[in-house]
Scaffold this motif. Structure first.
Motif, mmCIF file in Angstrom:
data_model
loop_
_atom_site.group_PDB
_atom_site.id
_atom_site.type_symbol
_atom_site.label_atom_id
_atom_site.label_comp_id
_atom_site.label_asym_id
_atom_site.label_seq_id
_atom_site.Cartn_x
_atom_site.Cartn_y
_atom_site.Cartn_z
ATOM 1 N N LEU A 1 0.829 -1.213 0.000
ATOM 2 C CA LEU A 1 0.000 0.000 0.000
ATOM 3 C C LEU A 1 0.861 1.260 0.000
ATOM 4 N N GLY A 2 1.962 1.222 0.745
ATOM 5 C CA GLY A 2 2.838 2.390 0.779
ATOM 6 C C GLY A 2 3.481 2.667 -0.559
ATOM 7 N N VAL A 3 3.938 1.610 -1.224
ATOM 8 C CA VAL A 3 4.529 1.781 -2.554
ATOM 9 C C VAL A 3 3.485 2.292 -3.543
ATOM 10 N N ALA A 4 2.254 1.782 -3.423
ATOM 11 C CA ALA A 4 1.182 2.269 -4.297
ATOM 12 C C ALA A 4 0.888 3.740 -4.038
ATOM 13 N N THR A 5 0.975 4.148 -2.778
ATOM 14 C CA THR A 5 0.755 5.557 -2.450
ATOM 15 C C THR A 5 1.815 6.432 -3.098
ATOM 16 N N ARG A 6 3.080 6.002 -3.016
ATOM 17 C CA ARG A 6 4.159 6.760 -3.650
ATOM 18 C C ARG A 6 3.983 6.794 -5.166
ATOM 19 N N ALA A 7 3.575 5.665 -5.731
ATOM 20 C CA ALA A 7 3.362 5.626 -7.181
ATOM 21 C C ALA A 7 2.233 6.559 -7.584
ATOM 22 N N GLY A 8 1.174 6.619 -6.768
ATOM 23 C CA GLY A 8 0.069 7.520 -7.054
ATOM 24 C C GLY A 8 0.472 8.974 -6.994
ATOM 25 N N ALA A 9 1.458 9.272 -6.144
ATOM 26 C CA ALA A 9 1.948 10.647 -6.079
ATOM 27 C C ALA A 9 2.654 11.040 -7.367
ATOM 28 N N GLU A 10 3.295 10.063 -8.023
ATOM 29 C CA GLU A 10 3.974 10.345 -9.280
ATOM 30 C C GLU A 10 2.992 10.389 -10.457
ATOM 31 N N ASP A 11 2.055 9.450 -10.463
ATOM 32 C CA ASP A 11 1.103 9.367 -11.585
ATOM 33 C C ASP A 11 -0.214 8.810 -11.053
ATOM 34 N N GLU A 12 -1.129 9.702 -10.740
ATOM 35 C CA GLU A 12 -2.400 9.300 -10.142
ATOM 36 C C GLU A 12 -3.226 8.452 -11.108
ATOM 37 N N LEU A 13 -3.180 8.800 -12.383
ATOM 38 C CA LEU A 13 -3.953 8.037 -13.364
ATOM 39 C C LEU A 13 -3.467 6.590 -13.445
ATOM 40 N N ALA A 14 -2.148 6.404 -13.405
ATOM 41 C CA ALA A 14 -1.602 5.049 -13.471
ATOM 42 C C ALA A 14 -2.024 4.233 -12.256
ATOM 43 N N ALA A 15 -2.049 4.864 -11.083
ATOM 44 C CA ALA A 15 -2.475 4.150 -9.875
ATOM 45 C C ALA A 15 -3.924 3.691 -10.005
ATOM 46 N N ALA B 1 -6.457 8.107 2.712
ATOM 47 C CA ALA B 1 -7.158 7.989 3.990
ATOM 48 C C ALA B 1 -6.327 7.193 4.999
ATOM 49 N N ILE B 2 -5.666 6.144 4.538
ATOM 50 C CA ILE B 2 -4.813 5.360 5.430
ATOM 51 C C ILE B 2 -3.694 6.233 5.999
ATOM 52 N N VAL B 3 -3.085 7.050 5.153
ATOM 53 C CA VAL B 3 -1.997 7.919 5.601
ATOM 54 C C VAL B 3 -2.509 8.966 6.583
ATOM 55 N N TRP B 4 -3.693 9.511 6.315
ATOM 56 C CA TRP B 4 -4.277 10.474 7.243
ATOM 57 C C TRP B 4 -4.486 9.845 8.624
ATOM 58 N N VAL B 5 -4.954 8.611 8.646
ATOM 59 C CA VAL B 5 -5.149 7.916 9.930
ATOM 60 C C VAL B 5 -3.820 7.741 10.652
ATOM 61 N N LEU B 6 -2.801 7.283 9.934
ATOM 62 C CA LEU B 6 -1.497 7.040 10.553
ATOM 63 C C LEU B 6 -0.863 8.330 11.071
ATOM 64 N N THR B 7 -0.928 9.380 10.278
ATOM 65 C CA THR B 7 -0.308 10.640 10.702
ATOM 66 C C THR B 7 -1.080 11.287 11.836
ATOM 67 N N GLY B 8 -2.416 11.165 11.807
ATOM 68 C CA GLY B 8 -3.203 11.697 12.919
ATOM 69 C C GLY B 8 -2.873 10.993 14.223
ATOM 70 N N ALA B 9 -2.742 9.657 14.176
ATOM 71 C CA ALA B 9 -2.416 8.891 15.375
ATOM 72 C C ALA B 9 -1.026 9.250 15.882
ATOM 73 N N ALA B 10 -0.059 9.372 14.968
ATOM 74 C CA ALA B 10 1.309 9.692 15.371
ATOM 75 C C ALA B 10 1.389 11.071 16.020
ATOM 76 N N THR B 11 0.754 12.051 15.406
ATOM 77 C CA THR B 11 0.779 13.403 15.964
ATOM 78 C C THR B 11 0.081 13.450 17.313
ATOM 79 N N GLY B 12 -1.083 12.828 17.409
ATOM 80 C CA GLY B 12 -1.791 12.804 18.684
ATOM 81 C C GLY B 12 -0.980 12.163 19.784
ATOM 82 N N LEU B 13 -0.330 11.044 19.482
ATOM 83 C CA LEU B 13 0.445 10.329 20.497
ATOM 84 C C LEU B 13 1.617 11.159 21.011
ATOM 85 N N ILE B 14 2.385 11.762 20.120
ATOM 86 C CA ILE B 14 3.587 12.461 20.561
ATOM 87 C C ILE B 14 3.254 13.711 21.367
#
Length: 668
Positions: free
Chosen positions: A180-194, A206-219
């Motif tokens: 999923l992470g590699v697909a996210t990076r690929a989508g950043a380069e070419d959204e249509l290809a993803a 949405a997955i990244v938003w969840v992860l970053t929200g949890a990380a920021t809240g925790l710290i």
């Protein structure tokens, strides 16, 4: 050496917050291409949620509170932390679904103002929903110390630094080692290809938003006991976090994390150095706030062209611009209505009318720079404040008479505007917004809040007078004199008419050309660099005149008159009014802070405490649903009515023709 190391280790707690927020910003940018100015505000809600749970067990919602422990018993630490982190996740996913996903293909301006609006909205909601004056953070980490090279080091600081490193490593692993992470990076380069290979960029984001929200809240929850609770500080921790994220070109979690920890330590060392006898008085306050700005400018100026942009579907366009025309009848009508409003009001209401007139000029500076030239600036109120404090020195210390004192003070703001605008020669869009917001915070901390620079007899401003006529704002019990009110109207009217002539002439056409396409503008002989700097200079001059008028209306200035928050609220109101039209600036003045709209909300409806929340909410709605603002919506409605009337009178349906007052959409 022992004290040096001790302060360096003390800064690790704040540095850990910077590091995790920076890693979160890198993750969100990789997934969406958006720089999330609200990252600190998301953590702000989480930290106050935990403080409330550990105080009385109440789960605070945007509307209402749910008691989770029965009575007023505090909640144990672990469940409170879990709920706090989940609250940050909820805000993060709500931001994605309700704000940023609808703006995925919107202009950068809309994304930036929506991000700023979300930041203001959450901060205002925290102040309304939590008892910020009495809540405090309880310890969550071991309260132990160890000795290292003569320094007493808190174990909690080391743990926080370790957690920041682990979070950065987990983000790196997710984006590099998981499907999923590699697909996210690929989508950043070419959204249509993803999309073609079966991945939904929205779901990946949405997955990244969840992860970053949890990380920021925790710290922030874990660090809150060490760094304390402060609504403004947590909100603007995003600026140093952006500084270190940009050092890593918004791609490197390792650089962002390491630089965040180093920045926190360096700020603590600066605090220690200010206690030394040899440290200069002028650098006693605000130097730590200015440091992220320097880092951001250096990083963007050196690497701005190499910061990757996100691939998107389709062509992104800015809202249409309405070229102003100076027409005698409407101009006289507006001036007459304003004069009548001044004459028939008194006290607080007249003060509101005068403030609205002044704010319309500051809003016009935003329309000129952002709406016309396409350079996103979040520092207009900093320029206004610089002129206001300079006016105090000019009138009290050097006895410069009106109006020369106001002109000289505005020229000082102009010089500051040019300095802040220099990075615009290399960068634009969201990156320029980062620079200008960092500049506003640096100016507020290093200049406005620095007694060695601004404090002169309480920053008193001498009353203006012209040809022996006293134009002072007060006369006995009269809060705002008629003479002062008319003087303000004359100054603002002259400045507005002059700027409208600029905008309708060759200068305005050059601004629009640069806004549309800088390379195309350069190809037809427009000096893009000079045009940008002139735009920043003229915008700062207008804001400076507005700041001087605010100073005259107060008689004595404080840093509270020109805070970064007020500047952001002013941007919100300008966007709501219409960032691409002069009439939008007039609307922004009416609904701006302490203007007529605020007076009505506060005195008539008794809802003044909700002003910031309403302003931020209005900005979010406009950014998502109506990017042309109130003025633009009214103009489009009038254009449709006019076109329909022409069709009915001709009896023939003709192809739509652009209004002569309307500029076609321009590319970002």
């Amino acid at each position: 050496m022992g004290q040096f190391l001790q302060f360096a280790f003390l800064g690790l707690s704040t540095g850990a917050v910077y590091a995790v927020m920076a890693s979160s910003l890198v993750g969100v940018y990789a997934a969406t291409g958006i720089i999330n100015f609200a990252q600190g505000a998301i953590g702000l809600w989480a930290v106050y949620q935990v403080a409330a749970l550990r105080d009385d067990g109440g789960l605070v919602l945007p509307i209402g509170t749910i008691p989770l422990t029965g009575g007023d018993d505090p909640m144990p630490m672990i469940p409170a932390i879990i709920i706090g982190v989940l609250s940050a996740v909820v805000w993060a996913i709500a931001a994605h679904l309700l704000v940023f996903r609808p703006l995925r293909t919107a202009p950068v301006l809309a994304q930036v103002v929506a991000s700023v609006g979300l930041m203001l909205f959450i901060q205002a909601l925290v102040q309304l929903r939590f008892d910020t004056g009495t809540l405090f953070a309880l310890a969550t980490l071991p309260d132990k110390t160890i000795e290292f090279a003569g320094a007493v080091v808190n174990v909690s600081d080391l743990i926080l630094a370790g957690i920041a490193i682990v979070i950065a490593a987990l983000f790196w692993a997710y984006f590099r080692l998981t499907r999923l992470g590699v697909a996210t990076r690929a989508g950043a380069e070419d959204e249509l290809a993803a999309r073609l290979v079966g991945y939904s960029p929205d779901r990946l984001a949405a997955i990244v938003w969840v992860l970053t929200g949890a990380a920021t809240g925790l710290i922030v929850i874990l660090a809150s006991f060490t760094i304390g609770l402060n609504v403004t500080s947590y909100t603007f921790y995003v600026i140093p976090a952006l500084a270190v994220a940009l050092l890593g070109r918004l791609t490197s979690f390792g650089v962002a994390c390491g630089a965040g920890l180093a920045l926190g330590s360096f700020q603590a060392i600066i605090t220690w150095l200010t206690t030394k006898d040899w440290w200069p008085d002028w650098a006693q306050a605000g130097l730590g706030d200015a440091l992220p700005f320097v880092v951001i400018v250096v990083a963007l100026f050196l690497m701005g062209g190499r910061i990757p942009s996100r691939g998107s579907l389709g062509e992104v366009k800015m809202p249409a611009v309405r070229i102003p025309r100076v027409r005698p009848v409407p101009t006289i009508a507006v001036l007459a209505v304003t004069v009548v409003a001044i004459v028939i009001t008194s006290g607080t209401w007249r003060f509101g009318v005068v403030t609205s007139v002044i704010l319309s000029l500051i809003a016009l500076s935003l329309v000129l720079l952002t709406g016309y030239l396409g350079q996103i600036s979040l520092a207009s109120m900093a320029f206004a404040g610089a002129a206001g404090f300079a006016l105090s020195k000019l009138t009290v210390n050097w006895h410069v008479p009106f109006p020369f004192s106001m002109l000289f003070a505005a020229l000082i703001a102009t010089g500051l505007g040019v300095l802040v605008g220099i990075p615009a020669l290399r960068i634009r869009g969201a990156q320029l917004a980062v620079v200008t917001l960092a500049a506003a915070i640096a100016i507020q901390g290093f200049v406005f809040n620095n007694p060695a620079i601004t404090a002169y007899e309480g920053n008193i401003i001498s009353d203006p007078s012209l040809f022996g006529i006293d134009l002072g704002v007060r006369d006995g019990t009269n809060l705002v004199t008629l003479r002062f009110s008319l003087m303000v109207l004359v100054v603002v009217a002259i400045a507005t008419l002059v700027v409208m002539r600029f905008m309708a002439g060759s200068t305005g056409r050059a601004f629009l050309a640069v806004r549309s396409n800088e390379r195309a503008a350069a190809s037809v002989g427009i000096n893009v660099a000079a045009t940008k700097l002139f735009g920043f200079a003229l915008s700062a001059f207008l804001a400076g005149i507005g700041g001087c008028l605010i100073g005259y209306s107060r008689g004595q200035l404080s840093a509270g008159s020109f805070t970064v928050i007020i500047g952001l609220v002013m941007l919100a109101m300008t966007y709501v009014g219409g960032i691409t039209s002069v009439s939008g600036a007039f609307i922004a003045g009416i609904i701006g802070p302490l203007g007529v709209g605020y007076v009505f909300l506060n005195q008539t409806l008794e809802l003044g405490e909700y002003y910031d929340l309403i302003a931020a909410g209005g900005l979010l709605l406009m950014a998502v649903l109506n990017p042309v603002g109130i003025s633009g919506a009214v103009g489009e409605f009038v254009d449709r009515l006019t076109a329909r009337r022409h069709v009915m009178s001709d009896g023939v349906s003709t192809p739509a023709v652009a209004s002569p007052n309307t500029k076609a959409d321009c590319n970002v």
